[in-house]
Design an enzyme around this catalytic site. Structure first.
Site, PDB file in Angstrom:
ATOM      1  CG  ASP A  61      54.993  -5.778 -31.360  1.00  0.00           C
ATOM      2  OD1 ASP A  61      55.341  -4.943 -30.857  1.00  0.00           O
ATOM      3  OD2 ASP A  61      53.719  -6.229 -31.923  1.00  0.00           O
TER       4      ASP A  61
ATOM      5  CD  GLU B 205      52.263   1.484 -33.343  1.00  0.00           C
ATOM      6  OE1 GLU B 205      51.104   1.369 -33.723  1.00  0.00           O
ATOM      7  OE2 GLU B 205      52.792   1.487 -32.376  1.00  0.00           O
TER       8      GLU B 205
ATOM      9  CG  HIS C   9      47.327  -5.505 -33.796  1.00  0.00           C
ATOM     10  ND1 HIS C   9      48.608  -4.938 -34.368  1.00  0.00           N
ATOM     11  CD2 HIS C   9      47.535  -4.817 -32.553  1.00  0.00           C
ATOM     12  CE1 HIS C   9      49.390  -4.115 -33.618  1.00  0.00           C
ATOM     13  NE2 HIS C   9      48.697  -4.023 -32.491  1.00  0.00           N
ATOM     14  CG  ASP C  10      46.671  -1.207 -33.230  1.00  0.00           C
ATOM     15  OD1 ASP C  10      46.165  -1.934 -32.406  1.00  0.00           O
ATOM     16  OD2 ASP C  10      47.702  -0.607 -33.054  1.00  0.00           O
TER      17      ASP C  10
HETATM   18  O1  TEU Z   1      49.449   1.175 -31.034  1.00  0.00           O
HETATM   19  C1  TEU Z   1      49.648   2.700 -30.934  1.00  0.00           C
HETATM   20  C2  TEU Z   1      48.452   3.513 -31.233  1.00  0.00           C
HETATM   21  O2  TEU Z   1      48.732   4.548 -30.842  1.00  0.00           O
HETATM   22  C3  TEU Z   1      47.147   3.325 -31.908  1.00  0.00           C
HETATM   23  O3  TEU Z   1      47.687   2.452 -32.924  1.00  0.00           O
HETATM   24  C4  TEU Z   1      46.057   2.798 -31.022  1.00  0.00           C
HETATM   25  O4  TEU Z   1      46.271   1.501 -30.830  1.00  0.00           O
HETATM   26  C5  TEU Z   1      44.867   3.117 -31.492  1.00  0.00           C
HETATM   27  O5  TEU Z   1      44.534   2.934 -32.775  1.00  0.00           O
HETATM   28  C6  TEU Z   1      44.406   4.664 -31.132  1.00  0.00           C
HETATM   29  O6  TEU Z   1      43.258   4.927 -31.684  1.00  0.00           O
HETATM   30  C7  TEU Z   1      50.301   0.439 -30.443  1.00  0.00           C
HETATM   31  C8  TEU Z   1      49.688  -1.021 -30.552  1.00  0.00           C
HETATM   32  O7  TEU Z   1      50.103  -1.521 -31.931  1.00  0.00           O
HETATM   33  C9  TEU Z   1      48.439  -1.238 -29.791  1.00  0.00           C
HETATM   34  O8  TEU Z   1      48.161  -2.499 -30.281  1.00  0.00           O
HETATM   35  C10 TEU Z   1      48.522  -0.978 -28.441  1.00  0.00           C
HETATM   36  O9  TEU Z   1      47.310  -0.907 -28.031  1.00  0.00           O
HETATM   37  C11 TEU Z   1      49.525   0.343 -28.108  1.00  0.00           C
HETATM   38  O10 TEU Z   1      50.326   0.578 -29.143  1.00  0.00           O
HETATM   39  C12 TEU Z   1      49.715   0.525 -26.735  1.00  0.00           C
HETATM   40  O11 TEU Z   1      50.909  -0.489 -26.646  1.00  0.00           O
END
Ligand code: TEU
Ligand code: CA
Length: 545
Positions: free
Chosen positions: A96, A247, A321-322
């Site tokens: 990642d 992403e 994970h988000d």
């Molecule tokens: O996430 C990007 C992002 O904008 C969203 O998924 C955010 O985490 C959240 O859901 C907004 O409500 C990526 C990664 O997957 C995340 O874990 C990180 O925190 C983020 O980038 C910053 O690197």
């Protein structure tokens, strides 16, 4: 570019997967110890979220050093062993890459703070405008995107936490450093990359946003395609067995076609999140709302068809994970637990694209339903707890919102057996008490389990080209309960029928006798033209000329 169409990716959040040394935190050796489990499931790649040196303010998405492993996760020897053991099982590792920003503890940022101009140019340092912040943009984690540095009388940009400073991709030295990191890991035997928020790397202009929070000035920016093409040419694009996924935050179909159209030499596939915003009230995440099923179907159909017309490629997913657990969000995590888990799996895996399974999804893990803010670990959840509190939302309502939307719903430890099986120590985040029933061991012992259903979906993908290569045709667009579509490939056809509700319903299928059932979460079917569909039922019909 590899052939990624018949592949399946499994996502691991290492902190919560398996703890090998009983310090309560999952680690690399823990992953190695579970490779046979993943092989049994049948996946081809593992995407591991960041395990590099980091202060862990955003659980590793704030990187101090891209070349070294954070000691909480193990050593370089542990990683070499993981790569070798995965390779022995024909599983490729995807790392990642968090390239939109670094941690403010990164050497580059520290040198910038020391006043070295070379490194200040790696980031965005801007003078105040009219005595205040350079723009009115808001951070994704709440609050402004600008942090003041007194000794320079300047602000630096951070689209995420203030400890995650945005890198300046305009600077060719930055791009060369990032390419070097990719090549280092390719030489180590890594087989692919997931690029974090990679559509935010090109900032078009620094102006106030009068309608929004600044997104339009940096989302899918002017030079992002050029930057990706350049990276592709000098790193992963030189190999024919690499897989890449980007992403994409708040993106469009048109942009995702451009990122993934093979002739553009950028990325293999993209994640978009539109289908995971159908339970946002007035586009606001921190709300509680039943998901809008018609909007969900429309988004799926538009993205499936749009990406197909443009020869682009989707990464297919419900969970990561988000995101809160899809089973709690779009299914029924109590009464129809197994049925709805299998239905959701089918709805995604039979679409055109490459499916991603997030750890625990394959055993039916659910949201955590925490009731106390001290149970949360995630910076975003904790920030929004305080923001909502300051806005006057009462404690009870805040908890309902966090229970539905917090990223920590996905981050509790993997449930290996009735005693937990993640660690012998207190885990860094509480384990969901339902592990006594919902766990890997129970799934492996039950031939009708969710795990075995996923295993079968993966096997079907390898066997039927119509799943990996077929075209996508929407069906039943206005049905109140059913999401259905056709897939076609050289005389083969699939009809995929998914009931998203706890109701009995039906649909009409012409020439139903030409079809056989490829998979379903129920048995005892009567294949009539007027097809009855039970609660959360999924059926995949197949015919071949
Ligand atoms: O996430 C990007 C992002 O904008 C969203 O998924 C955010 O985490 C959240 O859901 C907004 O409500 C990526 C990664 O997957 C995340 O874990 C990180 O925190 C983020 O980038 C910053 O690197
Ligand atoms: Ca550990």
């Amino acid at each position: 570019m590899s052939n990624f169409k018949d592949k399946v990716v499994y996502q691991i959040y290492p902190k919560s997967f398996k703890d090998s040394n009983n310090d309560g935190i999952g680690d690399l050796k823990g992953i190695t110890s579970k490779l046979d489990y993943l092989k049994l499931l049948g996946i081809d790649y593992i995407w591991i979220t960041p395990f590099f040196i980091s202060p862990q303010n955003d659980n590793g998405y704030d990187i101090t050093d891209y070349y070294h492993i954070d000691p909480i996760y193990g050593t370089m020897d542990d990683l070499d062993e993981l790569i070798k053991e995965a390779d022995n099982r024909n599983i490729g590792l995807m790392f990642d890459m968090v390239f939109n920003h670094t941690s403010t503890t990164h050497e580059w940022f520290q040198k910038a703070l020391n006043g070295e101009q070379k490194y200040k140019n790696y980031y965005f340092f801007k003078k105040p405008v009219n005595g205040g912040m350079p723009t009115n943009w808001e951070s994704k984690f709440g609050g402004p995107v600008w942090e003041y540095v007194e000794k320079f009388d300047e602000y630096y940009l951070h689209l995420f936490d203030k400890t995650q400073a945005d890198l300046n991709w305009e600077n060719p030295e930055v791009r060369a450093e990032l390419a070097k990191i990719l090549n280092f890991w390719i030489d180590k035997g890594v087989k692919g990359f997931r690029f974090d928020v990679i559509n935010l790397i090109s900032k078009n202009a620094f102006e106030d946003d009068n309608q929004g929070i600044g997104k339009k000035f940096y989302t899918d920016g002017n030079k992002v395609n050029q930057y990706l093409n350049e990276l592709n040419n000098i790193t992963f694009g030189k190999y024919n067995d690499m897989i890449t996924v980007g992403e994409m935050s708040a993106t469009t179909i048109e942009n995702c076609v451009n990122y993934t159209y093979p002739g553009n030499h950028e990325l293999d596939m993209t994640f978009n999140f539109h289908h995971l915003k159908v339970d946002y009230q007035n586009k606001e995440k921190w709300t509680v709302m039943d998901f809008d099923f018609q909007e969900l179907k429309e988004l799926f159909n538009n993205w499936q068809v749009g990406m197909q017309i443009g020869h682009g490629w989707n990464a297919l997913f419900w969970n990561c994970h988000d995101q809160p657990r899809s089973l709690s969000r779009f299914g029924n995590d109590t009464k129809c637990h197994d049925e709805s888990a299998k239905m959701l799996a089918t709805a995604i895996h039979m679409q055109r694209g490459t499916p991603y399974i997030y750890q625990g999804e394959e055993i039916g893990m659910t949201n955590n339903y925490f009731t106390d803010i001290h149970q949360y670990r995630d910076v975003e959840s904790i920030n929004y707890y305080h923001i909502l509190k300051n806005q006057g939302t009462n404690e009870n309502d805040i908890h309902k919102i966090l229970q539905a939307k917090s990223r920590d719903n996905a981050r509790s430890p993997m449930q290996w057996n009735k005693d937990g099986g993640f660690s012998e120590n207190t885990p860094w985040m509480e384990m969901n008490p339902n592990h006594t029933k919902i766990n890997v061991e129970n799934n492996l012992n039950n031939p009708n389990s969710i795990f075995h259903y996923y295993q079968n979906l993966i096997q079907l993908r390898k066997k039927y080209k119509v799943i990996s290569e077929g075209s996508y045709i929407p069906m039943e667009k206005d049905h109140p309960y059913i999401y259905a579509y056709k897939r076609q490939y050289r005389g083969d056809e699939l009809i995929v029928i998914n009931n998203f509700y706890d109701v009995d319903t039906s649909i009409e299928i012409e020439y139903i006798n030409d079809y056989k059932i490829l998979t379903s979460n129920y048995d005892n079917h009567q294949l009539n033209k007027h097809l009855s569909i039970r609660p959360y039922e999924t059926i995949v019909l197949y015919k071949s000329e």
